[in-house]
Design a protein around this motif. Sequence first.
Motif, PDB file in Angstrom:
ATOM      1  N   LEU A 267       0.799  -1.232   0.000  1.00  0.00           N
ATOM      2  CA  LEU A 267       0.000   0.000   0.000  1.00  0.00           C
ATOM      3  C   LEU A 267       0.828   1.277   0.000  1.00  0.00           C
ATOM      4  O   LEU A 267       0.681   2.128  -0.885  1.00  0.00           O
ATOM      5  CB  LEU A 267      -0.915   0.025   1.231  1.00  0.00           C
ATOM      6  N   GLY A 268       1.686   1.424   1.038  1.00  0.00           N
ATOM      7  CA  GLY A 268       2.427   2.675   1.220  1.00  0.00           C
ATOM      8  C   GLY A 268       3.193   3.071  -0.028  1.00  0.00           C
ATOM      9  O   GLY A 268       3.067   4.202  -0.520  1.00  0.00           O
ATOM     10  N   ALA A 269       3.973   2.151  -0.571  1.00  0.00           N
ATOM     11  CA  ALA A 269       4.815   2.449  -1.730  1.00  0.00           C
ATOM     12  C   ALA A 269       3.982   2.858  -2.940  1.00  0.00           C
ATOM     13  O   ALA A 269       4.331   3.805  -3.663  1.00  0.00           O
ATOM     14  CB  ALA A 269       5.684   1.232  -2.071  1.00  0.00           C
ATOM     15  N   VAL A 270       2.874   2.181  -3.171  1.00  0.00           N
ATOM     16  CA  VAL A 270       2.056   2.476  -4.351  1.00  0.00           C
ATOM     17  C   VAL A 270       1.344   3.820  -4.189  1.00  0.00           C
ATOM     18  O   VAL A 270       1.196   4.581  -5.149  1.00  0.00           O
ATOM     19  CB  VAL A 270       1.063   1.329  -4.644  1.00  0.00           C
ATOM     20  N   ILE A 271       0.909   4.141  -2.948  1.00  0.00           N
ATOM     21  CA  ILE A 271       0.269   5.447  -2.709  1.00  0.00           C
ATOM     22  C   ILE A 271       1.277   6.580  -2.965  1.00  0.00           C
ATOM     23  O   ILE A 271       0.972   7.561  -3.657  1.00  0.00           O
ATOM     24  CB  ILE A 271      -0.268   5.546  -1.264  1.00  0.00           C
ATOM     25  N   VAL A 272       2.491   6.433  -2.420  1.00  0.00           N
ATOM     26  CA  VAL A 272       3.540   7.452  -2.614  1.00  0.00           C
ATOM     27  C   VAL A 272       3.829   7.632  -4.099  1.00  0.00           C
ATOM     28  O   VAL A 272       3.909   8.753  -4.614  1.00  0.00           O
ATOM     29  CB  VAL A 272       4.826   7.045  -1.850  1.00  0.00           C
TER      30      VAL A 272
ATOM     31  N   ASP B 102      -6.922   5.027  -0.771  1.00  0.00           N
ATOM     32  CA  ASP B 102      -6.671   3.596  -0.859  1.00  0.00           C
ATOM     33  C   ASP B 102      -7.808   2.887  -0.139  1.00  0.00           C
ATOM     34  O   ASP B 102      -8.618   3.534   0.536  1.00  0.00           O
ATOM     35  CB  ASP B 102      -5.331   3.224  -0.232  1.00  0.00           C
ATOM     36  N   VAL B 103      -7.887   1.569  -0.315  1.00  0.00           N
ATOM     37  CA  VAL B 103      -8.983   0.798   0.283  1.00  0.00           C
ATOM     38  C   VAL B 103      -8.435  -0.302   1.190  1.00  0.00           C
ATOM     39  O   VAL B 103      -9.066  -1.338   1.393  1.00  0.00           O
ATOM     40  CB  VAL B 103      -9.885   0.185  -0.816  1.00  0.00           C
ATOM     41  N   GLY B 104      -7.237  -0.052   1.742  1.00  0.00           N
ATOM     42  CA  GLY B 104      -6.576  -1.076   2.549  1.00  0.00           C
ATOM     43  C   GLY B 104      -7.175  -1.226   3.940  1.00  0.00           C
ATOM     44  O   GLY B 104      -7.822  -0.304   4.450  1.00  0.00           O
ATOM     45  N   SER B 105      -6.901  -2.381   4.581  1.00  0.00           N
ATOM     46  CA  SER B 105      -7.521  -2.686   5.874  1.00  0.00           C
ATOM     47  C   SER B 105      -6.808  -2.040   7.052  1.00  0.00           C
ATOM     48  O   SER B 105      -7.247  -2.196   8.182  1.00  0.00           O
ATOM     49  CB  SER B 105      -7.595  -4.189   6.118  1.00  0.00           C
ATOM     50  N   ILE B 106      -5.662  -1.377   6.842  1.00  0.00           N
ATOM     51  CA  ILE B 106      -5.020  -0.628   7.918  1.00  0.00           C
ATOM     52  C   ILE B 106      -4.646   0.755   7.389  1.00  0.00           C
ATOM     53  O   ILE B 106      -4.393   0.928   6.197  1.00  0.00           O
ATOM     54  CB  ILE B 106      -3.773  -1.344   8.479  1.00  0.00           C
TER      55      ILE B 106
ATOM     56  N   VAL C  71      -2.811   3.612   9.507  1.00  0.00           N
ATOM     57  CA  VAL C  71      -1.722   4.419  10.056  1.00  0.00           C
ATOM     58  C   VAL C  71      -0.413   4.217   9.286  1.00  0.00           C
ATOM     59  O   VAL C  71       0.250   5.185   8.894  1.00  0.00           O
ATOM     60  CB  VAL C  71      -1.511   4.123  11.557  1.00  0.00           C
ATOM     61  N   GLY C  72      -0.049   2.962   9.038  1.00  0.00           N
ATOM     62  CA  GLY C  72       1.213   2.653   8.366  1.00  0.00           C
ATOM     63  C   GLY C  72       1.353   3.342   7.026  1.00  0.00           C
ATOM     64  O   GLY C  72       2.347   4.047   6.777  1.00  0.00           O
ATOM     65  N   PRO C  73       0.371   3.209   6.117  1.00  0.00           N
ATOM     66  CA  PRO C  73       0.472   3.874   4.818  1.00  0.00           C
ATOM     67  C   PRO C  73       0.591   5.401   4.945  1.00  0.00           C
ATOM     68  O   PRO C  73       1.382   6.022   4.240  1.00  0.00           O
ATOM     69  CB  PRO C  73      -0.840   3.473   4.128  1.00  0.00           C
ATOM     70  N   LEU C  74      -0.169   6.000   5.881  1.00  0.00           N
ATOM     71  CA  LEU C  74      -0.083   7.453   6.074  1.00  0.00           C
ATOM     72  C   LEU C  74       1.322   7.849   6.524  1.00  0.00           C
ATOM     73  O   LEU C  74       1.890   8.843   6.036  1.00  0.00           O
ATOM     74  CB  LEU C  74      -1.132   7.917   7.098  1.00  0.00           C
ATOM     75  N   ASP C  75       1.895   7.072   7.443  1.00  0.00           N
ATOM     76  CA  ASP C  75       3.264   7.349   7.892  1.00  0.00           C
ATOM     77  C   ASP C  75       4.233   7.304   6.719  1.00  0.00           C
ATOM     78  O   ASP C  75       5.133   8.137   6.597  1.00  0.00           O
ATOM     79  CB  ASP C  75       3.700   6.326   8.956  1.00  0.00           C
ATOM     80  N   GLN C  76       4.040   6.322   5.833  1.00  0.00           N
ATOM     81  CA  GLN C  76       4.918   6.213   4.671  1.00  0.00           C
ATOM     82  C   GLN C  76       4.763   7.419   3.752  1.00  0.00           C
ATOM     83  O   GLN C  76       5.738   7.929   3.214  1.00  0.00           O
ATOM     84  CB  GLN C  76       4.638   4.904   3.911  1.00  0.00           C
TER      85      GLN C  76
ATOM     86  N   LEU D 233      -2.538  -8.518   9.727  1.00  0.00           N
ATOM     87  CA  LEU D 233      -2.121  -8.561  11.135  1.00  0.00           C
ATOM     88  C   LEU D 233      -0.730  -7.956  11.303  1.00  0.00           C
ATOM     89  O   LEU D 233      -0.453  -7.259  12.282  1.00  0.00           O
ATOM     90  CB  LEU D 233      -2.149 -10.004  11.651  1.00  0.00           C
ATOM     91  N   GLU D 234       0.149  -8.215  10.350  1.00  0.00           N
ATOM     92  CA  GLU D 234       1.500  -7.653  10.411  1.00  0.00           C
ATOM     93  C   GLU D 234       1.436  -6.120  10.389  1.00  0.00           C
ATOM     94  O   GLU D 234       2.121  -5.447  11.159  1.00  0.00           O
ATOM     95  CB  GLU D 234       2.330  -8.172   9.227  1.00  0.00           C
ATOM     96  N   ALA D 235       0.572  -5.579   9.510  1.00  0.00           N
ATOM     97  CA  ALA D 235       0.483  -4.126   9.365  1.00  0.00           C
ATOM     98  C   ALA D 235      -0.150  -3.462  10.589  1.00  0.00           C
ATOM     99  O   ALA D 235       0.056  -2.283  10.839  1.00  0.00           O
ATOM    100  CB  ALA D 235      -0.318  -3.779   8.110  1.00  0.00           C
ATOM    101  N   ASN D 236      -0.913  -4.213  11.359  1.00  0.00           N
ATOM    102  CA  ASN D 236      -1.560  -3.660  12.556  1.00  0.00           C
ATOM    103  C   ASN D 236      -0.999  -4.331  13.809  1.00  0.00           C
ATOM    104  O   ASN D 236      -1.672  -4.420  14.842  1.00  0.00           O
ATOM    105  CB  ASN D 236      -3.082  -3.856  12.479  1.00  0.00           C
ATOM    106  N   ALA D 237       0.249  -4.795  13.709  1.00  0.00           N
ATOM    107  CA  ALA D 237       0.841  -5.644  14.751  1.00  0.00           C
ATOM    108  C   ALA D 237       0.790  -5.041  16.158  1.00  0.00           C
ATOM    109  O   ALA D 237       0.381  -5.733  17.096  1.00  0.00           O
ATOM    110  CB  ALA D 237       2.273  -6.021  14.371  1.00  0.00           C
ATOM    111  N   PRO D 238       1.188  -3.764  16.360  1.00  0.00           N
ATOM    112  CA  PRO D 238       1.192  -3.258  17.743  1.00  0.00           C
ATOM    113  C   PRO D 238      -0.193  -3.296  18.396  1.00  0.00           C
ATOM    114  O   PRO D 238      -0.332  -3.739  19.532  1.00  0.00           O
ATOM    115  CB  PRO D 238       1.683  -1.815  17.580  1.00  0.00           C
ATOM    116  N   ALA D 239      -1.225  -2.858  17.661  1.00  0.00           N
ATOM    117  CA  ALA D 239      -2.574  -2.844  18.235  1.00  0.00           C
ATOM    118  C   ALA D 239      -3.069  -4.261  18.521  1.00  0.00           C
ATOM    119  O   ALA D 239      -3.665  -4.529  19.567  1.00  0.00           O
ATOM    120  CB  ALA D 239      -3.541  -2.121  17.299  1.00  0.00           C
TER     121      ALA D 239
END
Lengths: 361, 361
Positions: free
Chosen positions: A77-82, A95-99, A101-106, A235-241
């Motif tokens: 997600l992140g790379a393709v959005i950028v 984007d239509v991804g299930s997480i 925060v990560g993509p926004l940070d990227q 799950l990996e992309a939302n691992a901390p939560a």
Amino acid sequence: VSQVGGVAPPSGPVLVIGSGLVGTSVGLALRRCGVDVHLEDLDRTALRIAESIDAGSSAPPPTEPALVVVAVPPAQLGAVIVDALRRWPGAVVTDVGSIKVGPLDQVRAAAAADAHRYVGSHPMAGSERSGPVAATAELFDGRAWAVTAHPDADAAAVGQVEAMVLACGAVLVPMTPSEHDTAVARISHLPHVLSALAAARLLDAPETHLLLAGQGLRDVTRVAGGDPALWQQILEANAPAVAALLREVRKDLDRLVEELTADRPHLVPLLARGVEGTRVIPGKHGGPVRNVAPVFVVIPDRPGQLARLFADAGDAGVNIEDVRIDHDPGRPAGLVEISVTEASADKLVFALGERGWVAHR
Amino acid sequence: VSQVGGVAPPSGPVLVIGSGLVGTSVGLALRRCGVDVHLEDLDRTALRIAESIDAGSSAPPPTEPALVVVAVPPAQLGAVIVDALRRWPGAVVTDVGSIKVGPLDQVRAAAAADAHRYVGSHPMAGSERSGPVAATAELFDGRAWAVTAHPDADAAAVGQVEAMVLACGAVLVPMTPSEHDTAVARISHLPHVLSALAAARLLDAPETHLLLAGQGLRDVTRVAGGDPALWQQILEANAPAVAALLREVRKDLDRLVEELTADRPHLVPLLARGVEGTRVIPGKHGGPVRNVAPVFVVIPDRPGQLARLFADAGDAGVNIEDVRIDHDPGRPAGLVEISVTEASADKLVFALGERGWVAHR
């Protein structure tokens, strides 16, 4: 160009990157409103299928797209959005991804100056199937679709994404990116993991033990059937939560094991919290939870019987909240569980009994 | 006295001790076959209600009962069974409790000479409601009912209990007491606990987060709504087996948390075991799992629409395996998920589309 619910669909071409189930369905839903949709996918076969069912054109957009919808697997997600923000310096990108925060940070790290044009989103729709063949213009009809604006997002960009959500027939649920990820960790990712843990234990069971399986087991384990590769990425992309919630669960689990090995286990407090938890889930149509009561009906397991049953229930003027066809080992008959409001349950049992059905509460 | 499925119901009076949901339903089901049923309960109100709906007589049996059915809460099972064996030295005694090893141990310890007349059993039926008002002669129709003979049980006693199970319309599943307790720990008690753990976490969620709740969450948490006091007794009585499974789950959980906090989580193995687990649950009618596919249909949420939908599906000659009415926030329309065999899904979508429905896979 037609309107849906009084809201204008995106004006100008829309580019959808990724023609899997969700991307192709977005294309189909927007085409339904007359939007000029263009599609991109590295997988030429998927792209050709999506184009053949009229989800959009595989040709590049004639002008810069007004909106780019990134519909690729979570890990990309992140790379393709950028990349999309760089390629189309005037476009709004979602984007239509299930997480979220990560993509926004990227985006903030790699394309800070363009972050104001990015607004993430997440439709709560999917299927056990995947790929463009499973896509449909109706996938999002009546489903919740989170739009996760961040403080630096342009109001116009947020409006563009919201218009797309409404054009797709979905119900708009605005929240912040971190609220979203916390929410789905709790209402989707944790339940998925616990469902998988319950289902995994069944592998050690002799076949005869499984003959006692009932609807409860089926319900608890159903979501565990989802694609492991996709869920690994989610799950990996939302691992901390997810890890934080699993630690809370582990505390409860430890206390349960401790209680179960004690002389006089006190399990009621935790079980009562479970009961309370089931009561905070909103009712159908986002309204308050209604008191629904199950009514059980025995039906022959052949075509036409359900139709007759629902016709008889309809004649009685009872609105059906939910239906479940129950497991029935060894007999060619089904047990149907119909959920109706508490107030109409007795009425339904009586009306069905009068029409020759074996019905009970 | 009529027969059910070619098997004679118990001959001679049957005494049911405990007129809650299950005991009263046993009475009703046996009365349906013309059996002379007598009821006992310390709760005079419950007893009067059960008698008033013709589940049996509150008068003592005229002669020694042929069969005594103990239907009291889990914590009292052993003592009441032992007492029944002493009171009726010629009767076969069974019970309908959710655990089987503990009561048998109590019988062996307190009434060893009479253990040959005791054969435990457990109907896989219940309801979110309880008490004699919720009872019905059809509660056990088509449900699995475990009969847990032990090595010292008389063959005639086992036959008597099996006849009762069949007379109640249930499907006989023979297994040993310890097999039974191990089986229900895995297929019922553990899933209940994990469902409660998932539901309990929802209490910390802000209301807005719950707007994203979907059918998956509803499925995973549904059984957590069961009565905590009853489940306390069930889990306490099967504590060693449940604790052992919870320890296995904790190992999986620890590994998951470890993976989620690692640089490159490997979650696929556990998720894949979950998928496999969902595949070992027997299909409807105890047959092999069939490949079912979901078909989604948009329907107006008012009486009569489901009837029309199922009539149209019936006309298409498609047999419906299961039905689910999906959550639909904020719109007065329902999304119905119909499960049909993989082979007939496309046919159903086509047939419904021809009849004006918005249907998709």
